[in-house]
Structure formats: structure tokens, C-alpha cells
Motif scaffolding. Sequence first.
Motif, PDB file in Angstrom:
ATOM      1  N   VAL A  81      -8.726   0.468  -6.955  1.00  0.00           N
ATOM      2  CA  VAL A  81      -7.765   1.419  -6.398  1.00  0.00           C
ATOM      3  C   VAL A  81      -7.325   0.926  -5.013  1.00  0.00           C
ATOM      4  N   ILE A  82      -6.013   0.829  -4.793  1.00  0.00           N
ATOM      5  CA  ILE A  82      -5.467   0.406  -3.504  1.00  0.00           C
ATOM      6  C   ILE A  82      -4.870   1.639  -2.824  1.00  0.00           C
ATOM      7  N   THR A  83      -5.212   1.854  -1.555  1.00  0.00           N
ATOM      8  CA  THR A  83      -4.708   3.032  -0.866  1.00  0.00           C
ATOM      9  C   THR A  83      -4.179   2.670   0.519  1.00  0.00           C
ATOM     10  N   CYS A  84      -3.195   3.442   0.935  1.00  0.00           N
ATOM     11  CA  CYS A  84      -2.730   3.418   2.327  1.00  0.00           C
ATOM     12  C   CYS A  84      -2.384   4.858   2.671  1.00  0.00           C
TER      13      CYS A  84
ATOM     14  N   MET B 141       0.449   6.207   0.260  1.00  0.00           N
ATOM     15  CA  MET B 141       0.530   5.785  -1.144  1.00  0.00           C
ATOM     16  C   MET B 141      -0.824   5.348  -1.676  1.00  0.00           C
ATOM     17  N   GLU B 142      -1.009   5.603  -2.969  1.00  0.00           N
ATOM     18  CA  GLU B 142      -2.118   5.024  -3.740  1.00  0.00           C
ATOM     19  C   GLU B 142      -1.528   4.301  -4.942  1.00  0.00           C
TER      20      GLU B 142
ATOM     21  N   LYS C   5      -0.755   3.700 -11.977  1.00  0.00           N
ATOM     22  CA  LYS C   5      -0.337   4.976 -11.408  1.00  0.00           C
ATOM     23  C   LYS C   5      -0.017   4.775  -9.934  1.00  0.00           C
ATOM     24  N   VAL C   6       1.115   5.285  -9.504  1.00  0.00           N
ATOM     25  CA  VAL C   6       1.495   5.307  -8.091  1.00  0.00           C
ATOM     26  C   VAL C   6       1.547   6.761  -7.642  1.00  0.00           C
ATOM     27  N   VAL C   7       0.816   7.090  -6.593  1.00  0.00           N
ATOM     28  CA  VAL C   7       0.789   8.460  -6.077  1.00  0.00           C
ATOM     29  C   VAL C   7       1.294   8.456  -4.641  1.00  0.00           C
ATOM     30  N   PHE C   8       2.303   9.258  -4.350  1.00  0.00           N
ATOM     31  CA  PHE C   8       2.761   9.459  -2.984  1.00  0.00           C
ATOM     32  C   PHE C   8       1.961  10.602  -2.369  1.00  0.00           C
ATOM     33  N   CYS C   9       1.464  10.395  -1.149  1.00  0.00           N
ATOM     34  CA  CYS C   9       0.603  11.369  -0.461  1.00  0.00           C
ATOM     35  C   CYS C   9      -0.637  11.688  -1.283  1.00  0.00           C
ATOM     36  N   PRO C  10      -1.477  10.668  -1.562  1.00  0.00           N
ATOM     37  CA  PRO C  10      -2.668  10.902  -2.400  1.00  0.00           C
ATOM     38  C   PRO C  10      -3.681  11.818  -1.717  1.00  0.00           C
TER      39      PRO C  10
END
Length: 219
Positions: free
Chosen positions: A137-140, A125-126, A214-219
Motif C-alpha cells: 500500500v502506497i500512501t501520501c 492519496m492512497e 484502488k486509488v483513494v482520495f483523502c484516505p
Amino acid sequence: MNSIFFLLTLLFITYTDAATILVRNNCPDPVWAAGVPGGGKRLDRDQEWTIDAPPGTKQARVWARTGCNFDASGKGKCETGDCNGVLECKSFGVPPNTLAEYALNQFGGNDFIDISLVDGFNVPMEFSPASNGCTRVITCNAKINEQCPTELKAPGGCNNPCTVFKTDEYCCNSGSCNPTNFSKFFKERCPDAYSYPQDDKTSLFTCPAGTNYKVVFCP
């Protein structure tokens, strides 16, 4: 005249303190996006969904559900992130699920945002601001499912140790706890994300109230 101006000002402030959350699926397989508030929606690859979060929303979250099957009435079940067997979520999802969490217009006129692995991990996720000059920007985006410790493995994801062991050491029920070997596993792979309940110092971020996200799955 002054009262009308005050009312218009109040309406403008209320409107700008709301937020639009754009949710996008970049994963190769479908996910069933979920939000409280928001509900839920199936997203195939490259599809998007918009959540309109009311002003002052707090304890809110967005997550991906995987391995879902719903009938025409919107009832069914998901392998990860299931919310009482319905497409339109009104309750939080069952772990493991990667969470984007937010609270709007809280202390100091700020929104508070984070990615949390306190409920485990299912999909990379981002979580990022999309307006208002905020740029954090937060990412995992790690391969946590593939590398998950044996004790934490779950169908479709990787559990947080609290879900598995249910002890104060991992769940912080007494209000005080420290990192563990399991929480360090998550933190080493996703340093931006909450790895245990008191991981605020390196995992909680702010943007000015009125920011969209914005939330992105599999960024």
C-alpha cells in the motif's frame, strides 16, 4: 484443436494483463477524478468510479481535480489538475496535482506503481493493489497544503519546485540530479512518494501483472 487452445490461452493472458482501477473519493468535498487512460468523472464524498486499463498500458496516471466548474457539454475549468478545460481528460493535468502512476505488464512481467509529487500536491492519496496477493500500500496523507513552503504555494495546492523555478537542479533535465531542500520537504511527509524525478529507489513498487488496483482520495 491446438490452434484453438492457443487462441484461448492468448485471450486469457491478454485479459488478465489488463487492470481495473477503482477510484474512490473520501474527501468531504467533491473532486473531479481524472485518468489517462480513463477520462474523468465528478465524485462526491463516498462515490466511486472504475477505470478499465487495457493490457500493456504504460505512462498512465490517475489524479484528483479540485475547484471545477463544467457546463452541460463537459467544458469548464479546474483550480488544480485541469486537463485542457474538459471533464473527460485526454491529456495530463496542470500542476499541482498528486499522481497515482502505473505501467502494466512491463519488465519481468510486473506492473510498476507509484505515487508522485513531481507535479506537486493537491489532495491526499492512497494507491494500493486490490487482488493477486500483492499487498504493498502506497500512501501520501500529510497536510502538505497547509505546510507548503511559501515559494511553492499555489491556489488549491503545493507546487513542486520544478514547476516554479524550471531549473535543471529541480527538473533533472540533464538526466542527473540530487535531492534538494524542497524535495526533502515532500519526502519527509510522504516517504512512499516520488519527491523528485530520480527518486526511484524508495518510491517505485511492483506487483505481478494482472493485479487490480484502488486509488483513494483523502484516505
